[in-house]
Structures are given as C-alpha cells and as structure tokens.
Design a protein around this motif. Sequence first.
Motif, PDB file in Angstrom:
ATOM      1  N   LYS A  33      -1.979  -2.742  -3.988  1.00 36.52           N
ATOM      2  CA  LYS A  33      -1.864  -3.919  -4.847  1.00 36.52           C
ATOM      3  C   LYS A  33      -1.893  -5.170  -3.986  1.00 36.52           C
TER       4      LYS A  33
ATOM      5  N   ARG B 175      -0.775   8.463   1.168  1.00 33.94           N
ATOM      6  CA  ARG B 175      -0.493   9.883   0.996  1.00 33.94           C
ATOM      7  C   ARG B 175       0.260  10.392   2.220  1.00 33.94           C
TER       8      ARG B 175
ATOM      9  N   THR C 198       8.623   6.876  -5.766  1.00 30.31           N
ATOM     10  CA  THR C 198       7.956   7.972  -6.473  1.00 30.31           C
ATOM     11  C   THR C 198       8.290   9.338  -5.905  1.00 30.31           C
TER      12      THR C 198
ATOM     13  N   SER D  47       9.267   4.847  -0.791  1.00 27.08           N
ATOM     14  CA  SER D  47       8.644   4.812  -2.105  1.00 27.08           C
ATOM     15  C   SER D  47       9.633   5.292  -3.159  1.00 27.08           C
TER      16      SER D  47
ATOM     17  N   ARG E 169      -8.324   0.569   0.146  1.00 30.17           N
ATOM     18  CA  ARG E 169      -8.155   1.132  -1.199  1.00 30.17           C
ATOM     19  C   ARG E 169      -8.687   2.562  -1.268  1.00 30.17           C
TER      20      ARG E 169
ATOM     21  N   VAL F  48       0.842  -1.191   0.000  1.00 30.52           N
ATOM     22  CA  VAL F  48       0.000   0.000   0.000  1.00 30.52           C
ATOM     23  C   VAL F  48       0.882   1.247   0.000  1.00 30.52           C
TER      24      VAL F  48
ATOM     25  N   GLN G  98      -3.240   5.896  -1.541  1.00 30.46           N
ATOM     26  CA  GLN G  98      -2.876   6.450  -2.836  1.00 30.46           C
ATOM     27  C   GLN G  98      -2.852   5.344  -3.887  1.00 30.46           C
ATOM     28  N   ASP G  99      -2.400   4.163  -3.466  1.00 30.08           N
ATOM     29  CA  ASP G  99      -2.370   3.015  -4.365  1.00 30.08           C
ATOM     30  C   ASP G  99      -2.318   1.750  -3.514  1.00 30.08           C
TER      31      ASP G  99
END
Length: 366
Positions: free
Chosen positions: A356, A291, A321, A319, A349, A288, A353-354
Amino acid sequence: MSDSSNSPLDLAALRQRIDTIDSELLRLISERADCAQQVAHVKTADDPNAVFYRPEREAQVLRRVMENNPGPLHSEEMARLFREIMSACLALEKPIKVAYLGPEGTFTQQAALKHFGHSAISLPMAAIDEVFREVEAGAVNYGVVPVENSTEGVVNNTLDSFMDSGLHISGEVVLRIHHHLLMSSVTRQDKISRIYSHPQSFAQCRKWLDAHYPHAERVAVSSNAEAARLVKTEWHSAAIAGDMAAQLYGLDHVAEKIEDRPDNSTRFLIIGNESVPPSGTDKTSIVVAMRNEPGALHDLLEPFHRHRVDMTRLETRPSRTGAWNYVFFIDFKGHVDQPEIARVLDEVRNCAQDMKVLGSYPVGVL
C-alpha cells in the motif's frame, strides 16, 4: 576627533526609510491577500468543494523563498515569515482545521503550527488513533502525528494506525526538540524533590538529571504539557517540557536545553484525504507485507538498489494476520508519478503479499 553631529540626522533618516519600507510591505501583503481571495472565488466557481490548501504549492513557494533570499535574515527565518503570511492569506479563503496529538502545549502542536502557521485552527486529540479518526470522518482537514525520534526510534502507534487507515501522508515536519526544566513561581529551586515528564523525555534527559537532580522523584505522565500543568501549583515540583508548555502555564526556566543529545529531533507526518502532486523534491512512504519465505527481504530491497532509488527508512512491525509474519514500512526519495518510481513499485508489488502506498509528499522545507 570624529564628528558625530550627523548621527541624529542619520538615525532619523533611517527610521523614515524603515517607515517607508513598512508601508510598502503593508501594501504588498494586502495585495497578496486580495489575490488569495480571488483564487478562492475562481476555485469555488469551478468546484464548490475545491481544495484550497496545496502542500506541493506551498513547498515550492517556500523553497523559492529560501533559494532567492539575499540576507541578512537567515533563509529559514525568511521562510517562516512567508509561512505565516501564507497561513493568514489561506485563512481568508478557508481556515484549515488540524487535529494533533494533544494536549495543548505539546511538541506535536508546535509541529502543527510550524507546518500550517498560526492562522490554522489546531484541535488537540487524546490519542494518535483519534487524530486518524477525525481526519477520516472529515471533521478536520489534516492531522499531525509523531512518527520517529532521532534518539528513541519510531512511534509504533502511528505505524499501526496506518495499517488500518486509508489516509494519505501529505507532508512531514522535522522539529528540533529542546527540553527545559520548568517550575512555577511558588516553587523554591533548592527544594525541588519531584520532577514530572513524559517517559521519553526522561530517557532523553537522563544524564543531565543524574548529574543535577539524582535524588528527585521522577514521575512519568502522559505528556510534557500535562507535566507542566501539574507543577503549576506545587511548591516542590518541576517539569521537563518545551517552550510552548512553559508559555501556556506561565512557568519559569530552571535550566534550558537539558537534553543529553543536542541533535535530538522528532519527525511528524501530516495526514489527509487527498493525494499530493509532485513538488519537485518529494518522498514516498509505503507499507509492504511479505510472504514468510527465504530471500523475501532481499527480493523486497533489490529493486530499490537496481533502480538506484534512495531508501531513507526501513522499519519492521509484526503483522496482524499471523504469528511470525511482518510488514515493512519504507520511505524513499521520489514521487509515485515519476516513471522510475512506478517501475520500482510494480516490481515490489509483484514479489509482495500486499503493498500500500501511504503517500508521496514534499520533503519537509522547514
């Protein structure tokens, strides 16, 4: 005074009974193998690309063996016997190819054989990301990678590989890690002045080494199997490695089980391309990205608490990113097909922010 005249006859009768039982075992195992071949014919008739290995099915069979085991063999020993029978029968259908973090003789290979049995074809890879690539490319059916050690923590390379991969976790193996001090036949034990091993193994055996070989040079190498290979021809060196490396290179034991903590174990993950249906006792892993805002971690964990879902592991990784952003790797009990688990994932979810799902898979049986 006891009469022992019947002892030879009793022994002969017991041996005859064992021979009869062995013949029956042989017949039953062959019958099981024949059924496995029939299963293969049925599957391929319906689908030429049918998947033969079903992780949830094997887990259910092994659990049933352990639950119904009458003794005197220990339940885990009985399950290991059935694992090898199942492995051999599956090889009649289609041998499984398994990539693992090599070289040959490592604990990861031992984990692969423990999970798939010795009839699987195991292929060593030089790095964890190579294991992922081989599975993604379809060159092998499954991969085996270490993910965490009970004393040294998580294997970051494995977690990082999941961030860029579309593979699923299809199983887990927990392996009790025993380290031995090994030497070759040309080594003199009283002359050992150099010890080879993986850095993690040195850390796990530090107290023992400080007490028994405080002046020996400690040389870190890429794996314990490589350490075993190096000492094969050196008369003054020893290696810290496991039983598989000792057998592979024909080394002698100087000392056994030298790890500082007797409960030292490593968890390995089985990675593949297919999702796994529920087995009845399952675990789910997700990653996960949250934010970067106040209360983000609370928002992530609160649905698990409210729905009483048992979280078994939480790890944080930076992260890729952006600076100061993090992703969370979470393991919890349950399968994504269960309604209560689906509700938790929907809530996670919505606040993430994301997210999987890395996979739902049977909890390790052996």
